[in-house]
Enzyme design. Structure first.
Site, PDB file in Angstrom:
ATOM      1  CG  ASP A   3      -0.154  -0.001   2.553  1.00 54.95           C
ATOM      2  OD1 ASP A   3       1.019  -0.446   2.581  1.00 54.95           O
ATOM      3  OD2 ASP A   3      -0.713   0.463   3.569  1.00 54.95           O
ATOM      4  CG  HIS A  40       7.133  -0.079  10.302  1.00 51.04           C
ATOM      5  ND1 HIS A  40       7.135  -0.668  11.536  1.00 51.04           N
ATOM      6  CD2 HIS A  40       6.870   1.233  10.514  1.00 51.04           C
ATOM      7  CE1 HIS A  40       6.870   0.239  12.474  1.00 51.04           C
ATOM      8  NE2 HIS A  40       6.712   1.401  11.873  1.00 51.04           N
TER       9      HIS A  40
HETATM   10  C1  BDR Z   1       2.882  -0.325   8.659  1.00 50.77           C
HETATM   11  O1  BDR Z   1       1.879   0.662   8.464  1.00 50.77           O
HETATM   12  C2  BDR Z   1       2.192   1.455   7.357  1.00 50.77           C
HETATM   13  O2  BDR Z   1       2.061   2.803   7.699  1.00 50.77           O
HETATM   14  C3  BDR Z   1       3.591   1.124   6.939  1.00 50.77           C
HETATM   15  O3  BDR Z   1       3.726   1.191   5.540  1.00 50.77           O
HETATM   16  C4  BDR Z   1       3.792  -0.281   7.450  1.00 50.77           C
HETATM   17  O4  BDR Z   1       3.373  -1.234   6.506  1.00 50.77           O
HETATM   18  C5  BDR Z   1       3.577  -0.074   9.982  1.00 50.77           C
HETATM   19  O5  BDR Z   1       2.693  -0.197  11.044  1.00 50.77           O
HETATM   20 CA    CA Z   2       2.967  -0.653   4.172  1.00 55.54          CA
END
Ligand code: BDR
Ligand code: CA
Length: 319
Positions: free
Chosen positions: A9, A240
């Site tokens: 995303d 992340h």
């Molecule tokens: C996740 O949430 C999104 O904002 C980032 O892309 C990552 O996949 C982290 O909590």
């Molecule tokens: Ca993400």
């Protein structure tokens, strides 16, 4: 080479994770599937298409996926984290690439059935595409090689709410379905991503490597870094989505435990919390509690050789 589908995303850190995978000879990227999350599905798809254009990889198909969770509506994303365009308000033009005419879940099904036991999936957003793929074709459970997803928090607090991590909170019903299916799953959640920090110094080093896609991602990172500075008081960012790619390259960088995991799907203050079971060894002779009974055990990353992960990212993104 590992045949990889990236379900994403984008999202500033998704973009870095895609770059990281593109720069890693371990992967043959079969396609990128998009999902709502950080931004709406149209913008997420534009962001993926633009990144592949900038990276000069028009050969990789991009397939557009879910626009909203299994139940309810898309709630508007997180512009304060990723910018209104999901790319740190860089607002670069969309570029010439177009998505293929097959939806994300159909693409996942098609690839997994075509290449049994060969397709790995890096899931970097809400798990909606995987849930609908599973619903349409349950056979993919036995035929996918592995799914590694960024999401959840086993033994630490959340980031979207005190209880929940953002990807899981975006579609808890999908997450509970995906985590309950019989396929090899690894959870790369906040337990490890909050222990892995890309410092400003390393980001500055990566920014010295000039290419159209790296320049774009690094510009977007300036906005993303400001968020972490303001909210988490760190001079850099948590890692992340790139942690999923690091795990796929070298699972030895992570310490895991196995447990069934349930997701809180009720609409209370704990919505989206991922709950591992208590663990049978803690309760010699005790029965597994009903909500976790007959659920498959998944791998949960609990610890990480964080400096080695950072080194790997730095190495791949600067060559
Ligand atoms: C996740 O949430 C999104 O904002 C980032 O892309 C990552 O996949 C982290 O909590
Ligand atoms: Ca993400």
């Amino acid at each position: 080479m590992n045949k990889l589908i990236i379900d994403t995303d984008p999202g500033v850190d998704d973009s870095m994770a895609i770059q990281f995978a593109l720069a890693s000879e371990e992967f043959h990227i079969m396609g990128i599937t998009t999902v709502f999350g950080n931004v709406n599905i149209e913008q997420a798809t534009i962001n993926a298409l633009r990144l592949l254009h900038l990276a000069a990889r028009p050969d990789i198909p991009i397939s557009k996926g879910a626009s909203k969770p299994l139940q309810g509506e898309f709630l508007g994303g997180v512009p304060f984290v990723h910018g209104n365009d999901g790319q740190g308000n860089t607002w670069r033009p969309a570029g010439p690439l177009k998505p293929i005419g097959v939806s994300a879940d159909e693409f996942i099904i098609e690839q997994v059935l075509r290449f049994p036991d060969q397709i790995s999936i890096a899931a970097l957003g809400p798990l909606t595409n995987l849930a609908t793929a599973l619903r349409k074709e349950p056979k993919i459970q036995d035929k996918v090689k592995e799914i590694v997803f960024m999401g959840g928090n086993a033994f630490c607090s959340g980031n979207a709410t005190p209880a929940a991590e953002a990807n899981i909170l975006s579609d808890p019903d999908a997450a509970d379905m995906v985590l309950g299916a019989n396929w090899p799953l690894t959870m790369v959640g906040l337990d490890v991503t909050h222990k892995t920090i890309l410092s400003r110094d390393v980001l500055d080093e990566i920014a010295l490597f000039r290419s159209p896609s790296n320049d774009h991602v690094m510009e977007a990172y300036q906005f993303y870094q400001n968020f972490f500075m303001k909210v988490n008081k760190i001079d850099g960012t948590f890692v992340h989505d790139s942690s999923v790619i690091a795990y796929l390259i070298d699972p030895g960088l992570y310490k895991t435990v196995v447990s069934p995991v349930r997701v809180e799907t009720q609409h209370g203050i704990s919505r989206g919390k991922t709950w591992p079971s208590l663990g049978e060894s803690d309760h010699e002779g005790a029965e597994v509690l009903e909500p976790w009974r007959n659920r498959p055990k998944i791998k949960i990353c609990l610890d990480v050789k964080d400096r080695m992960v950072i080194q790997l990212i730095r190495q791949r993104l600067t060559r």
